[in-house]
Design an enzyme around this catalytic site. Structure first.
Site, mmCIF file in Angstrom:
data_model
loop_
_atom_site.group_PDB
_atom_site.id
_atom_site.type_symbol
_atom_site.label_atom_id
_atom_site.label_comp_id
_atom_site.label_asym_id
_atom_site.label_seq_id
_atom_site.Cartn_x
_atom_site.Cartn_y
_atom_site.Cartn_z
ATOM 1 N N LYS A 1 35.659 40.582 43.565
ATOM 2 C CA LYS A 1 36.228 39.364 42.975
ATOM 3 C C LYS A 1 36.861 38.459 44.046
ATOM 4 O O LYS A 1 37.056 38.867 45.187
ATOM 5 C CB LYS A 1 37.244 39.766 41.906
ATOM 6 C CG LYS A 1 36.601 40.489 40.699
ATOM 7 C CD LYS A 1 37.624 40.768 39.602
ATOM 8 C CE LYS A 1 36.963 41.448 38.406
ATOM 9 N NZ LYS A 1 37.940 41.688 37.294
ATOM 10 N N TYR A 20 31.418 36.563 31.155
ATOM 11 C CA TYR A 20 32.549 37.174 30.448
ATOM 12 C C TYR A 20 32.606 36.741 28.979
ATOM 13 O O TYR A 20 33.671 36.868 28.350
ATOM 14 C CB TYR A 20 33.865 36.839 31.157
ATOM 15 C CG TYR A 20 34.156 37.730 32.359
ATOM 16 C CD1 TYR A 20 34.340 39.101 32.207
ATOM 17 C CD2 TYR A 20 34.257 37.200 33.639
ATOM 18 C CE1 TYR A 20 34.619 39.923 33.287
ATOM 19 C CE2 TYR A 20 34.542 38.020 34.734
ATOM 20 C CZ TYR A 20 34.724 39.378 34.543
ATOM 21 O OH TYR A 20 35.007 40.192 35.616
ATOM 22 N N ASN A 67 42.087 41.929 40.130
ATOM 23 C CA ASN A 67 42.014 43.378 40.349
ATOM 24 C C ASN A 67 40.789 43.784 41.168
ATOM 25 O O ASN A 67 40.281 44.884 41.040
ATOM 26 C CB ASN A 67 42.108 44.128 39.008
ATOM 27 C CG ASN A 67 41.020 43.723 38.039
ATOM 28 O OD1 ASN A 67 40.121 42.950 38.386
ATOM 29 N ND2 ASN A 67 41.076 44.238 36.829
ATOM 30 N N HIS A 78 34.773 44.230 39.611
ATOM 31 C CA HIS A 78 34.211 44.400 38.264
ATOM 32 C C HIS A 78 33.180 45.511 38.334
ATOM 33 O O HIS A 78 32.463 45.632 39.331
ATOM 34 C CB HIS A 78 33.509 43.114 37.792
ATOM 35 C CG HIS A 78 32.625 43.353 36.590
ATOM 36 N ND1 HIS A 78 33.099 43.303 35.301
ATOM 37 C CD2 HIS A 78 31.308 43.710 36.486
ATOM 38 C CE1 HIS A 78 32.109 43.601 34.461
ATOM 39 N NE2 HIS A 78 31.016 43.853 35.155
ATOM 40 N N GLU A 114 23.733 43.097 32.868
ATOM 41 C CA GLU A 114 24.519 42.424 33.915
ATOM 42 C C GLU A 114 23.736 42.341 35.228
ATOM 43 O O GLU A 114 23.841 41.341 35.950
ATOM 44 C CB GLU A 114 25.850 43.162 34.122
ATOM 45 C CG GLU A 114 26.784 42.997 32.918
ATOM 46 C CD GLU A 114 28.121 43.715 33.080
ATOM 47 O OE1 GLU A 114 28.943 43.633 32.153
ATOM 48 O OE2 GLU A 114 28.351 44.348 34.128
HETATM 49 P P1 IDP Z 1 37.600 46.019 33.200
HETATM 50 O O1 IDP Z 1 37.325 45.010 34.303
HETATM 51 O O2 IDP Z 1 38.458 47.158 33.690
HETATM 52 O O3 IDP Z 1 36.352 46.479 32.502
HETATM 53 P P2 IDP Z 1 38.126 44.332 30.870
HETATM 54 O O4 IDP Z 1 38.992 44.732 29.722
HETATM 55 O O5 IDP Z 1 36.655 44.320 30.664
HETATM 56 O O6 IDP Z 1 38.519 45.283 32.115
HETATM 57 O O7 IDP Z 1 38.614 42.886 31.336
HETATM 58 C C1 IDP Z 1 37.824 42.101 32.188
HETATM 59 C C2 IDP Z 1 38.720 41.496 33.232
HETATM 60 O O8 IDP Z 1 39.641 40.598 32.601
HETATM 61 C C3 IDP Z 1 39.622 42.480 33.988
HETATM 62 O O9 IDP Z 1 38.981 43.150 35.056
HETATM 63 C C4 IDP Z 1 40.714 41.561 34.480
HETATM 64 O O10 IDP Z 1 40.285 40.775 35.614
HETATM 65 C C5 IDP Z 1 40.879 40.630 33.286
HETATM 66 N N1 IDP Z 1 41.915 41.113 32.351
HETATM 67 C C6 IDP Z 1 41.826 42.172 31.494
HETATM 68 N N2 IDP Z 1 42.958 42.332 30.782
HETATM 69 C C7 IDP Z 1 43.792 41.348 31.194
HETATM 70 C C8 IDP Z 1 45.139 40.973 30.829
HETATM 71 O O11 IDP Z 1 45.776 41.590 29.975
HETATM 72 N N3 IDP Z 1 45.659 39.903 31.490
HETATM 73 C C9 IDP Z 1 44.978 39.185 32.442
HETATM 74 N N4 IDP Z 1 43.713 39.498 32.797
HETATM 75 C C10 IDP Z 1 43.128 40.569 32.193
HETATM 76 MG MG MG Z 2 34.978 45.303 31.425
#
Ligand code: IDP
Ligand code: MG
Length: 140
Positions: free
Chosen positions: A11, A51, A114, A117, A128
């Site tokens: 990212k 997304y 974070n 992905h 994807e």
């Molecule tokens: P993942 O990446 O661990 O699969 P997902 O629930 O699919 O997590 O969420 C996609 C992305 O959205 C996350 O990697 C993160 O960048 C962002 N995200 C998820 N939850 C939150 C939140 O509560 N606040 C802000 N960003 C979030």
């Molecule tokens: Mg996810």
């Protein structure tokens, strides 16, 4: 176990801090092979479509803004059980909850920024991968 492929994205927080090599080393240490990779700039349309599953979530607009804030590296990882293995290596979405050895514990800035992905199922991985790569770009 079977050899699988999964879609990974480094990212914008990772490219900005010049961490792509350090993160790729973690994948390779865990037996994941980078069989396709390119550095690209997502647009609002491509990030929004990628997304789309999160469209109703409160963080969707911020997530799209973050994902277009700088270049990303999209990649295909291949290996035994690659989908689940990559999820293990990535760690929990929230780096505060991620286990110490994981990429997110080591490198993530926040629950949003974070660093990585990874596809969450084999079916999503196929879709994807096809979103970003032609078959001819994947070289085992
Ligand atoms: P993942 O990446 O661990 O699969 P997902 O629930 O699919 O997590 O969420 C996609 C992305 O959205 C996350 O990697 C993160 O960048 C962002 N995200 C998820 N939850 C939150 C939140 O509560 N606040 C802000 N960003 C979030
Ligand atoms: Mg996810």
């Amino acid at each position: 176990m079977a050899v699988e492929r999964t879609l990974s994205i480094l990212k914008p927080d990772a490219t900005r801090r010049n961490l792509t090599g350090k993160i790729n080393a973690v994948f390779e240490e865990h037996g994941l092979r980078i069989v396709a990779q390119k550095r690209i700039q997502l647009t609002p349309a491509t990030a929004g479509a990628f997304y789309a599953v999160h469209k109703e979530r409160p963080f969707y607009n911020d997530l799209v803004s973050f994902m277009i804030s700088g270049p990303v590296v999209v990649q295909v990882l291949e290996g035994e059980n690659a989908v689940a293995k990559n999820r293990d290596v990535m760690g929990a979405t929230d780096p505060k909850k991620a286990e110490a050895h994981t990429i997110r514990a080591k490198f993530a800035e926040s629950i949003e920024a974070n660093s990585v992905h990874g596809s969450d199922s084999l079916e999503n991985a196929k879709n994807e991968i096809a979103f970003f790569f032609a078959g001819t770009e994947i070289l085992p």
